[in-house]
Design an enzyme around this catalytic site. Sequence first.
Site, short mmCIF file in Angstrom:
data_model
loop_
_atom_site.label_atom_id
_atom_site.label_comp_id
_atom_site.label_asym_id
_atom_site.label_seq_id
_atom_site.Cartn_x
_atom_site.Cartn_y
_atom_site.Cartn_z
N HIS A 162 0.85 -1.19 0.00
CA HIS A 162 0.00 0.00 0.00
C HIS A 162 0.89 1.25 0.00
O HIS A 162 2.03 1.20 0.45
CB HIS A 162 -0.86 0.06 1.27
CG HIS A 162 -1.96 -0.95 1.33
ND1 HIS A 162 -2.11 -1.84 2.36
CD2 HIS A 162 -2.99 -1.19 0.49
CE1 HIS A 162 -3.19 -2.59 2.15
NE2 HIS A 162 -3.74 -2.22 1.02
N CYS A 249 -2.36 0.68 9.78
CA CYS A 249 -3.42 -0.25 9.35
C CYS A 249 -4.37 -0.62 10.48
O CYS A 249 -5.50 -1.03 10.24
CB CYS A 249 -2.82 -1.56 8.85
SG CYS A 249 -1.28 -1.39 7.98
#
Length: 254
Positions: A162, A249
Amino acid sequence: MRYTRAIARRPGPSMIHGLTTSDLGPPDYQKALIQYDAYVDALRDCGLTVTVLPPDNDHPDSTFVEDTALLTPECAIMMRPGAPSRRGETREIETVVKQFFQTVETVEVPGTAEAGDIMMVGTHYYIGLSDRTNPEGAQQIIEILQNHGMTGSTVPLKHVLHLKSGVAYLENFNLLVAGEFKSHPELARFTRIPIDDNEQYAANCVWINGTVLVPAGFPKTEQAIKSCGYRTIALDVSEFRKLDGGLSCLSLRF
Ligand code: CIR
């Protein structure tokens, strides 16, 4: 910018089956719970009121709530995760998000997006194009942002899961950058704080109200952040790293 709240979800025993590209072996669930509780304590220490949801054991990666939604000051945008095993995570998060947001938009088919790919810089949002976030998903998000008076742009990624696996915005135009982002043209306007190649994982830090959460065990990165004047809290997240996950996250902050 001041955050007041966070949403997080405790991992369930099925986390040992979470997606990963690492060769660090499966996480130790009991150790992960201890690390998780310290993480939530740190969020509270930064002044956040934290809603901790019970485990969703049907979804091994569901502790990585950041990927399920983009929470902006104007609206929430529910993601449509690119990983098929993660699509079902959004349904219950949406019900929680609706308790806090009047306007909740959604990324629709054929778009895919995971908010680990989205970095907020004031009213502008950088959206990584990755294996998980496709151009259709990014375009839908940019249109939604524009409808609410914000802007977005895309950043193609090559080597990381990501966008926020490789960059962390520390406000005041300070940007931690690792690997491919050290020279990425889309990020030229920032004061870049380069991460040592031996400490790449530490690029996933989180700024919360003037404090920066950093993963424990990356002393050069922690020192570089301290030298910029930030308070730091180092947290051991070794068991989440085994699933390619990190500090950002594990929560949705808003
Ligand atoms: C996954 O592969 O989807 C999870 N095992 C890790 C997600 C990490 N999330 C993030 O970087 N925002």
